[in-house]
Write a protein that holds these residues in place. Sequence first.
Motif, PDB file in Angstrom:
ATOM      1  N   CYS A 131       0.238   8.200  -5.953  1.00 16.89           N
ATOM      2  CA  CYS A 131       0.403   8.358  -4.304  1.00 16.89           C
ATOM      3  C   CYS A 131       1.649   7.904  -4.358  1.00 16.89           C
ATOM      4  O   CYS A 131       2.921   6.941  -5.152  1.00 16.89           O
ATOM      5  CB  CYS A 131      -0.693   6.906  -4.322  1.00 16.89           C
ATOM      6  SG  CYS A 131      -0.706   4.996  -5.055  1.00 16.89           S
ATOM      7  N   PHE A 132       2.484   7.096  -3.188  1.00 20.26           N
ATOM      8  CA  PHE A 132       3.348   6.646  -2.280  1.00 20.26           C
ATOM      9  C   PHE A 132       3.178   5.821  -2.021  1.00 20.26           C
ATOM     10  O   PHE A 132       1.638   4.924  -1.844  1.00 20.26           O
ATOM     11  CB  PHE A 132       4.160   7.387  -1.446  1.00 20.26           C
ATOM     12  CG  PHE A 132       5.738   6.450  -0.517  1.00 20.26           C
ATOM     13  CD1 PHE A 132       6.389   6.865  -1.412  1.00 20.26           C
ATOM     14  CD2 PHE A 132       4.876   6.166   0.920  1.00 20.26           C
ATOM     15  CE1 PHE A 132       7.361   5.943  -0.865  1.00 20.26           C
ATOM     16  CE2 PHE A 132       6.260   5.668   1.114  1.00 20.26           C
ATOM     17  CZ  PHE A 132       7.340   5.575   0.512  1.00 20.26           C
ATOM     18  N   LEU A 133       3.718   4.359  -2.630  1.00 24.33           N
ATOM     19  CA  LEU A 133       3.018   3.017  -2.317  1.00 24.33           C
ATOM     20  C   LEU A 133       3.651   2.414  -0.875  1.00 24.33           C
ATOM     21  O   LEU A 133       5.105   2.543  -0.501  1.00 24.33           O
ATOM     22  CB  LEU A 133       3.493   1.790  -2.841  1.00 24.33           C
ATOM     23  CG  LEU A 133       2.528   2.142  -4.499  1.00 24.33           C
ATOM     24  CD1 LEU A 133       2.775   1.255  -5.358  1.00 24.33           C
ATOM     25  CD2 LEU A 133       0.906   1.873  -4.079  1.00 24.33           C
ATOM     26  N   GLY A 134       2.840   2.098  -0.029  1.00 22.80           N
ATOM     27  CA  GLY A 134       3.648   1.741   1.778  1.00 22.80           C
ATOM     28  C   GLY A 134       2.814   0.986   2.314  1.00 22.80           C
ATOM     29  O   GLY A 134       2.737  -0.311   0.962  1.00 22.80           O
ATOM     30  N   ALA A 135       3.525   0.386   2.935  1.00 22.91           N
ATOM     31  CA  ALA A 135       2.818  -0.901   3.895  1.00 22.91           C
ATOM     32  C   ALA A 135       1.034  -0.571   4.371  1.00 22.91           C
ATOM     33  O   ALA A 135       0.915  -2.425   4.471  1.00 22.91           O
ATOM     34  CB  ALA A 135       3.377  -1.270   5.158  1.00 22.91           C
ATOM     35  N   GLN A 136       0.746   0.560   4.126  1.00 24.06           N
ATOM     36  CA  GLN A 136      -0.748   0.262   4.206  1.00 24.06           C
ATOM     37  C   GLN A 136      -0.766   1.799   3.882  1.00 24.06           C
ATOM     38  O   GLN A 136      -0.566   2.422   4.378  1.00 24.06           O
ATOM     39  CB  GLN A 136      -1.456   0.023   6.107  1.00 24.06           C
ATOM     40  CG  GLN A 136      -0.560   1.350   6.987  1.00 24.06           C
ATOM     41  CD  GLN A 136      -0.706   0.225   8.202  1.00 24.06           C
ATOM     42  OE1 GLN A 136      -1.194  -0.730   8.549  1.00 24.06           O
ATOM     43  NE2 GLN A 136      -0.795   1.385   9.136  1.00 24.06           N
ATOM     44  N   ILE A 176      -0.316  -1.722  -2.295  1.00 27.37           N
ATOM     45  CA  ILE A 176      -0.527  -1.927  -3.283  1.00 27.37           C
ATOM     46  C   ILE A 176      -1.842  -2.847  -3.091  1.00 27.37           C
ATOM     47  O   ILE A 176      -2.158  -3.125  -3.899  1.00 27.37           O
ATOM     48  CB  ILE A 176       0.693  -3.241  -3.935  1.00 27.37           C
ATOM     49  CG1 ILE A 176       1.966  -2.555  -4.429  1.00 27.37           C
ATOM     50  CG2 ILE A 176       0.160  -3.531  -5.061  1.00 27.37           C
ATOM     51  CD1 ILE A 176       3.149  -3.743  -4.555  1.00 27.37           C
ATOM     52  N   ASP A 177      -1.696  -3.969  -1.700  1.00 25.09           N
ATOM     53  CA  ASP A 177      -3.080  -4.770  -1.645  1.00 25.09           C
ATOM     54  C   ASP A 177      -4.179  -4.234  -1.810  1.00 25.09           C
ATOM     55  O   ASP A 177      -5.308  -4.333  -2.704  1.00 25.09           O
ATOM     56  CB  ASP A 177      -2.502  -6.034  -0.701  1.00 25.09           C
ATOM     57  CG  ASP A 177      -1.751  -7.343  -1.052  1.00 25.09           C
ATOM     58  OD1 ASP A 177      -1.750  -7.172  -1.838  1.00 25.09           O
ATOM     59  OD2 ASP A 177      -1.613  -7.414   0.108  1.00 25.09           O
ATOM     60  N   SER A 178      -4.515  -3.043  -0.920  1.00 28.89           N
ATOM     61  CA  SER A 178      -5.534  -1.696  -0.877  1.00 28.89           C
ATOM     62  C   SER A 178      -6.185  -1.850  -2.431  1.00 28.89           C
ATOM     63  O   SER A 178      -7.090  -1.385  -2.893  1.00 28.89           O
ATOM     64  CB  SER A 178      -5.289  -0.782  -0.396  1.00 28.89           C
ATOM     65  OG  SER A 178      -6.175  -0.205  -0.320  1.00 28.89           O
ATOM     66  N   ILE A 202       7.153  -0.601  -0.270  1.00 35.79           N
ATOM     67  CA  ILE A 202       6.733  -1.588  -1.243  1.00 35.79           C
ATOM     68  C   ILE A 202       6.125  -2.890  -0.623  1.00 35.79           C
ATOM     69  O   ILE A 202       4.762  -3.047  -0.679  1.00 35.79           O
ATOM     70  CB  ILE A 202       6.694  -0.884  -2.217  1.00 35.79           C
ATOM     71  CG1 ILE A 202       6.485   0.850  -2.796  1.00 35.79           C
ATOM     72  CG2 ILE A 202       5.775  -2.168  -4.267  1.00 35.79           C
ATOM     73  CD1 ILE A 202       7.570   1.124  -3.670  1.00 35.79           C
ATOM     74  N   LEU A 203       6.698  -3.681  -0.856  1.00 33.34           N
ATOM     75  CA  LEU A 203       6.419  -4.930  -0.704  1.00 33.34           C
ATOM     76  C   LEU A 203       5.993  -5.678   0.464  1.00 33.34           C
ATOM     77  O   LEU A 203       5.137  -5.824   0.440  1.00 33.34           O
ATOM     78  CB  LEU A 203       7.366  -5.560  -1.024  1.00 33.34           C
ATOM     79  CG  LEU A 203       8.625  -5.956  -2.421  1.00 33.34           C
ATOM     80  CD1 LEU A 203      10.209  -6.386  -2.143  1.00 33.34           C
ATOM     81  CD2 LEU A 203       7.727  -6.017  -3.380  1.00 33.34           C
ATOM     82  N   ARG A 204       5.605  -4.974   1.907  1.00 33.03           N
ATOM     83  CA  ARG A 204       4.933  -4.651   3.062  1.00 33.03           C
ATOM     84  C   ARG A 204       3.729  -4.788   2.621  1.00 33.03           C
ATOM     85  O   ARG A 204       2.917  -5.325   3.160  1.00 33.03           O
ATOM     86  CB  ARG A 204       5.700  -3.594   4.041  1.00 33.03           C
ATOM     87  CG  ARG A 204       7.478  -3.974   4.660  1.00 33.03           C
ATOM     88  CD  ARG A 204       7.417  -3.519   5.464  1.00 33.03           C
ATOM     89  NE  ARG A 204       8.492  -3.269   5.932  1.00 33.03           N
ATOM     90  CZ  ARG A 204       9.715  -2.355   5.950  1.00 33.03           C
ATOM     91  NH1 ARG A 204       9.381  -1.008   5.325  1.00 33.03           N
ATOM     92  NH2 ARG A 204      11.155  -2.156   5.550  1.00 33.03           N
ATOM     93  N   GLY A 205       3.468  -3.972   1.383  1.00 32.09           N
ATOM     94  CA  GLY A 205       2.051  -3.506   1.735  1.00 32.09           C
ATOM     95  C   GLY A 205       1.168  -4.828   0.246  1.00 32.09           C
ATOM     96  O   GLY A 205       0.273  -4.378  -0.090  1.00 32.09           O
ATOM     97  N   ALA A 206       2.232  -5.506  -0.099  1.00 33.84           N
ATOM     98  CA  ALA A 206       1.970  -6.491  -0.963  1.00 33.84           C
ATOM     99  C   ALA A 206       2.116  -7.811  -0.715  1.00 33.84           C
ATOM    100  O   ALA A 206       2.368  -8.796  -1.501  1.00 33.84           O
ATOM    101  CB  ALA A 206       2.809  -6.537  -2.280  1.00 33.84           C
ATOM    102  N   THR A 207       1.509  -8.265   0.595  1.00 38.05           N
ATOM    103  CA  THR A 207       1.324  -9.210   1.183  1.00 38.05           C
ATOM    104  C   THR A 207       0.423 -10.301   0.806  1.00 38.05           C
ATOM    105  O   THR A 207       1.112 -11.236  -0.130  1.00 38.05           O
ATOM    106  CB  THR A 207       0.689  -9.124   2.949  1.00 38.05           C
ATOM    107  OG1 THR A 207       2.229  -8.223   3.369  1.00 38.05           O
ATOM    108  CG2 THR A 207       1.294 -10.730   3.357  1.00 38.05           C
ATOM    109  N   ALA A 208      -0.783  -9.750   0.297  1.00 37.04           N
ATOM    110  CA  ALA A 208      -1.595 -10.822  -1.047  1.00 37.04           C
ATOM    111  C   ALA A 208      -1.208 -11.577  -2.639  1.00 37.04           C
ATOM    112  O   ALA A 208      -1.137 -11.974  -3.405  1.00 37.04           O
ATOM    113  CB  ALA A 208      -2.858 -10.190  -0.512  1.00 37.04           C
TER     114      ALA A 208
END
Length: 280
Positions: A131-136, A176-178, A202-208
């Motif tokens: 997968c490609f890691l993104g914001a959501q 990442i969070d998902s 990637i970091l946009r999707g790693a908030t938690a």
Amino acid sequence: MKTANKIALARSMYRVVHLGRALVGRSDQCIVNRGGATFELELSQAIDFTIYLGNVFELGTKGALRRLVVPSSTVLDIGANIGAHTLHLAGLVGPAGRVLAFEPTQFAFRKLRRNIDLNPALAGRISTYHCFLGAQDGNTLPDAIYSSWPLMPEGELHEKHLGRAMATETATTRSIDSVLAEAGNPVVQLVKLDVDGFECEILRGATALLRDQRPIFVMELAPYVLVERGASLEEMLSFLIPNGYRLYDERTERAMPSTASELQKLIADGESINVIARVN
């Protein structure tokens, strides 16, 4: 040293090795054991070739991982490519540890899976994500991402790092969070991040992850590829510094500047540096 210069040096060495193997009837394909792991390699590829030459691919990063990874922990390998660090990480976390490895291109993911399968003692510790890691989850992913650095000159290579973009059509987009929530929210001790300019996405999707766990990052900084992705070094730091992170040299662990303007002075155009980002 600029990536292009590293590739030029590797090409010179490859020509010698290629000729020597050809003289004794051997091809560029081989299976070798390096650093306690078995790899299937295509020697005309730069990553494969540096593994073949005594496992010298990113020695500084290997050393940092060896110092920082805690046995029995969960670690992420983002930008796993063919598994050069994935298998090393699996050895470091031990039988009770876990490695989550992410690779979006078919080209590299196929090789990653093959190399994991060649190491049954390590394979049970590794979960792979094509997968490609993104914001959501579900966001549009790039059609192609650089994951091949050929040592035979050819067209359509990146003008600065000489990589070749490879297709991502069979991958999905996740955050990442998902992924971590789906995996039961394990405590992540360390993240190896090498994604050629997609760090901000990637970091946009790693908030938690950044807010609640704040793991160590071992990562590449290459401002020129950030700009190519419509991002910047300043934007990338905006995900880390407000969460208490500071940057350190990968080899010496000396403190480095935490502002984009000061960091930029250390990195010439076409170059990258490897750093550790951690919360004290």
